[in-house]
Motif scaffolding. Structure first.
Motif, mmCIF file in Angstrom:
data_model
loop_
_atom_site.group_PDB
_atom_site.id
_atom_site.type_symbol
_atom_site.label_atom_id
_atom_site.label_comp_id
_atom_site.label_asym_id
_atom_site.label_seq_id
_atom_site.Cartn_x
_atom_site.Cartn_y
_atom_site.Cartn_z
ATOM 1 N N THR A 6 0.845 -1.188 0.000
ATOM 2 C CA THR A 6 0.000 0.000 0.000
ATOM 3 C C THR A 6 0.878 1.235 0.000
ATOM 4 O O THR A 6 1.835 1.328 0.774
ATOM 5 C CB THR A 6 -0.923 0.030 1.235
ATOM 6 O OG1 THR A 6 -1.786 -1.119 1.209
ATOM 7 C CG2 THR A 6 -1.788 1.290 1.240
ATOM 8 N N ILE A 7 0.592 2.177 -0.909
ATOM 9 C CA ILE A 7 1.335 3.429 -0.964
ATOM 10 C C ILE A 7 0.383 4.589 -0.687
ATOM 11 O O ILE A 7 -0.798 4.539 -1.027
ATOM 12 C CB ILE A 7 2.034 3.623 -2.326
ATOM 13 C CG1 ILE A 7 1.024 3.632 -3.471
ATOM 14 C CG2 ILE A 7 3.092 2.555 -2.541
ATOM 15 C CD1 ILE A 7 1.621 4.020 -4.814
ATOM 16 N N ASP A 8 0.901 5.628 -0.049
ATOM 17 C CA ASP A 8 0.099 6.785 0.324
ATOM 18 C C ASP A 8 0.381 7.942 -0.632
ATOM 19 O O ASP A 8 1.540 8.376 -0.782
ATOM 20 C CB ASP A 8 0.426 7.209 1.762
ATOM 21 C CG ASP A 8 -0.050 6.177 2.777
ATOM 22 O OD1 ASP A 8 -1.251 6.171 3.080
ATOM 23 O OD2 ASP A 8 0.779 5.365 3.247
ATOM 24 N N VAL A 9 -0.681 8.443 -1.277
ATOM 25 C CA VAL A 9 -0.573 9.511 -2.263
ATOM 26 C C VAL A 9 -1.616 10.575 -1.942
ATOM 27 O O VAL A 9 -2.783 10.246 -1.670
ATOM 28 C CB VAL A 9 -0.791 8.981 -3.691
ATOM 29 C CG1 VAL A 9 -0.657 10.107 -4.712
ATOM 30 C CG2 VAL A 9 0.192 7.849 -4.007
ATOM 31 N N ALA A 10 -1.226 11.842 -1.973
ATOM 32 C CA ALA A 10 -2.124 12.937 -1.609
ATOM 33 C C ALA A 10 -2.300 13.920 -2.754
ATOM 34 O O ALA A 10 -1.371 14.183 -3.530
ATOM 35 C CB ALA A 10 -1.592 13.671 -0.379
ATOM 36 N N ILE A 117 3.508 6.633 -15.292
ATOM 37 C CA ILE A 117 4.578 5.831 -14.711
ATOM 38 C C ILE A 117 4.111 5.275 -13.371
ATOM 39 O O ILE A 117 3.205 5.834 -12.737
ATOM 40 C CB ILE A 117 5.854 6.703 -14.536
ATOM 41 C CG1 ILE A 117 7.093 5.835 -14.298
ATOM 42 C CG2 ILE A 117 5.676 7.725 -13.425
ATOM 43 C CD1 ILE A 117 8.393 6.630 -14.348
ATOM 44 N N ASP A 118 4.719 4.189 -12.944
ATOM 45 C CA ASP A 118 4.408 3.588 -11.646
ATOM 46 C C ASP A 118 5.077 4.402 -10.538
ATOM 47 O O ASP A 118 6.303 4.388 -10.416
ATOM 48 C CB ASP A 118 4.891 2.135 -11.631
ATOM 49 C CG ASP A 118 4.689 1.449 -10.290
ATOM 50 O OD1 ASP A 118 3.956 1.988 -9.441
ATOM 51 O OD2 ASP A 118 5.287 0.367 -10.098
ATOM 52 N N VAL A 119 4.270 5.094 -9.726
ATOM 53 C CA VAL A 119 4.838 5.963 -8.689
ATOM 54 C C VAL A 119 5.264 5.194 -7.445
ATOM 55 O O VAL A 119 5.895 5.770 -6.552
ATOM 56 C CB VAL A 119 3.856 7.083 -8.281
ATOM 57 C CG1 VAL A 119 3.485 7.940 -9.482
ATOM 58 C CG2 VAL A 119 2.614 6.527 -7.591
ATOM 59 N N SER A 120 4.951 3.896 -7.371
ATOM 60 C CA SER A 120 5.360 3.144 -6.186
ATOM 61 C C SER A 120 6.881 3.084 -6.062
ATOM 62 O O SER A 120 7.415 2.928 -4.963
ATOM 63 C CB SER A 120 4.766 1.733 -6.204
ATOM 64 O OG SER A 120 5.287 0.966 -7.275
ATOM 65 N N ALA A 121 7.588 3.247 -7.179
ATOM 66 C CA ALA A 121 9.049 3.263 -7.131
ATOM 67 C C ALA A 121 9.566 4.438 -6.313
ATOM 68 O O ALA A 121 10.599 4.339 -5.649
ATOM 69 C CB ALA A 121 9.608 3.327 -8.548
ATOM 70 N N LEU A 122 8.855 5.558 -6.352
ATOM 71 C CA LEU A 122 9.270 6.719 -5.559
ATOM 72 C C LEU A 122 9.149 6.439 -4.072
ATOM 73 O O LEU A 122 10.042 6.763 -3.285
ATOM 74 C CB LEU A 122 8.403 7.938 -5.904
ATOM 75 C CG LEU A 122 8.861 8.852 -7.029
ATOM 76 C CD1 LEU A 122 7.933 10.048 -7.136
ATOM 77 C CD2 LEU A 122 10.288 9.313 -6.813
ATOM 78 N N LEU A 123 8.035 5.844 -3.681
ATOM 79 C CA LEU A 123 7.820 5.575 -2.264
ATOM 80 C C LEU A 123 8.712 4.459 -1.749
ATOM 81 O O LEU A 123 8.842 4.266 -0.545
ATOM 82 C CB LEU A 123 6.345 5.274 -2.011
ATOM 83 C CG LEU A 123 5.497 6.546 -2.119
ATOM 84 C CD1 LEU A 123 4.237 6.310 -2.909
ATOM 85 C CD2 LEU A 123 5.173 7.102 -0.748
ATOM 86 N N ALA A 124 9.335 3.726 -2.662
ATOM 87 C CA ALA A 124 10.284 2.686 -2.264
ATOM 88 C C ALA A 124 11.690 3.240 -2.055
ATOM 89 O O ALA A 124 12.565 2.540 -1.537
ATOM 90 C CB ALA A 124 10.312 1.579 -3.310
ATOM 91 N N LEU A 125 11.926 4.500 -2.440
ATOM 92 C CA LEU A 125 13.251 5.087 -2.230
ATOM 93 C C LEU A 125 13.534 5.207 -0.735
ATOM 94 O O LEU A 125 12.681 5.681 0.024
ATOM 95 C CB LEU A 125 13.320 6.485 -2.862
ATOM 96 C CG LEU A 125 13.266 6.577 -4.379
ATOM 97 C CD1 LEU A 125 13.232 8.039 -4.815
ATOM 98 C CD2 LEU A 125 14.466 5.873 -5.005
ATOM 99 N N PRO A 126 14.704 4.795 -0.280
ATOM 100 C CA PRO A 126 15.006 4.927 1.147
ATOM 101 C C PRO A 126 15.169 6.385 1.531
ATOM 102 O O PRO A 126 15.746 7.177 0.777
ATOM 103 C CB PRO A 126 16.320 4.156 1.306
ATOM 104 C CG PRO A 126 16.938 4.183 -0.053
ATOM 105 C CD PRO A 126 15.808 4.176 -1.035
ATOM 106 N N PRO A 127 14.659 6.796 2.701
ATOM 107 C CA PRO A 127 14.873 8.173 3.157
ATOM 108 C C PRO A 127 16.367 8.455 3.315
ATOM 109 O O PRO A 127 17.148 7.566 3.637
ATOM 110 C CB PRO A 127 14.152 8.216 4.507
ATOM 111 C CG PRO A 127 13.203 7.061 4.496
ATOM 112 C CD PRO A 127 13.855 6.010 3.650
ATOM 113 N N ASP A 128 16.750 9.703 3.080
ATOM 114 C CA ASP A 128 18.171 10.056 3.173
ATOM 115 C C ASP A 128 18.439 11.066 4.290
ATOM 116 O O ASP A 128 19.511 11.684 4.321
ATOM 117 C CB ASP A 128 18.674 10.600 1.834
ATOM 118 C CG ASP A 128 18.042 11.940 1.462
ATOM 119 O OD1 ASP A 128 17.108 12.383 2.162
ATOM 120 O OD2 ASP A 128 18.486 12.554 0.475
ATOM 121 N N GLY A 129 17.459 11.235 5.199
ATOM 122 C CA GLY A 129 17.638 12.170 6.307
ATOM 123 C C GLY A 129 17.053 13.542 6.061
ATOM 124 O O GLY A 129 16.954 14.351 6.990
#
Length: 300
Positions: A6-10, A117-129
């Motif tokens: 599940t991905i959260d999109v606003a 495009i599939d935006v789930s790839a963005l939410l899979a990016l690890p946070p960088d601080g």
């Protein structure tokens, strides 16, 4: 078999953006990977219950799993002292999302977009601080507000961005109080924010933001040549004015065909609005954009 994701999109939109919202949100759902559920967080101003139900019918029409949470409108006091942008405060509403969405990562997308495009790839990016991520778009000296940025202490080579696609790292954002920081900046310089909260975010982040891949915010200007959209999946952003759905936009905007093709996948129809005072008010308020777009078309 992998567990469903599940991905959260606003999205934030006022009622004048009803049809574009259908396009923007449903195109995200249409292109998301199989096995992924999109949990939409919709902060809508001036939408009747019938209009909200219509959004759900468009989602049902796509035929992929989704959830929807209609968020309460932020209190007016939250934005007291801020200058309206194109006649309303909707652009600032994304700053209220961290207090309204219970998640760690949240992808915000402007309603003047169409996604392929599939935006789930963005939410899979690890946070960088960093508290948020954007597609980098040049440096502040490239922007019309360059004199203002210099006045508040930014070096000319400070990276800038368009805030129409924004990846919130909500844990960091909330812990560091970024909503209050940005709103405080807006109140300090209310007459200098030509791009409203985007100007404020560029100044307050001062180049410290997570870099997102460029295909996740591709600008479509009214008179620019249209890229090969079918060969280049991305989040396409109708930047500037007029938009394809504005008065005369179907004729003036070079990428109007892409928007109206995307509209065909929804359950809403385009209404030109030539009899609506609000549409003529908007056309007058962005008349400079019409002039630039027409000049660009004539010179192309």
């Amino acid at each position: 078999m992998p567990e469903p994701k599940t991905i959260d999109v606003a999205f934030c939109a006022d009622s004048q953006m009803e049809a574009p919202l259908h396009v923007a949100a449903s195109s995200v759902l249409r292109h998301v990977a199989e096995g992924c559920t999109v949990r939409f967080h919709l902060l809508l101003t001036g939408f009747s219950q019938a209009q909200r139900d219509h959004v759900l019918r468009t989602f049902d029409h796509i035929g992929k799993p989704y959830e929807v949470r209609f968020l309460p409108e932020p209190p007016a006091a939250m934005f007291a002292g801020l200058r309206p942008f194109h006649g309303n405060m909707t652009t600032y509403y994304r700053l209220a999302l961290p207090d309204l969405v219970d998640a760690s990562r949240l992808l915000y997308i402007d309603a003047d977009t169409a996604t392929s495009i599939d935006v789930s790839a963005l939410l899979a990016l690890p946070p960088d601080g960093n508290p948020a991520g954007f597609v980098e778009g040049g440096v502040v000296s490239d922007y019309p507000e360059k004199a203002f940025y210099a006045r508040v202490g930014l070096a000319p080579d400070t990276p800038a961005f368009n805030a129409g696609v924004m990846l919130f790292n909500l844990d960091t954002w909330r812990a560091e109080g970024w909503t209050n920081r940005i709103l405080a900046f807006c109140r300090t310089y209310p007459n200098d924010l030509s791009a409203a909260d985007q100007t404020a975010m560029t100044a307050t982040f001062a180049g410290k933001f997570q870099r997102l891949p460029p295909e996740f915010n591709i600008a479509l200007y009214p008179s620019n040549p249209v890229p090969q959209i079918e060969q280049t999946p991305g989040i396409y952003h109708f930047v500037g004015s007029p938009k394809p759905w504005d008065l005369g936009g179907r004729v003036i905007h070079t990428a109007a065909g892409f928007y109206f093709q995307s509209l065909e996948s929804t359950t809403i129809q385009h209404r030109a609005g030539y009899l609506k005072r609000s549409q003529w008010y908007r056309a007058w308020s962005v008349r400079g954009g019409y002039a630039r777009a027409l000049k660009g078309r004539l010179l192309s």
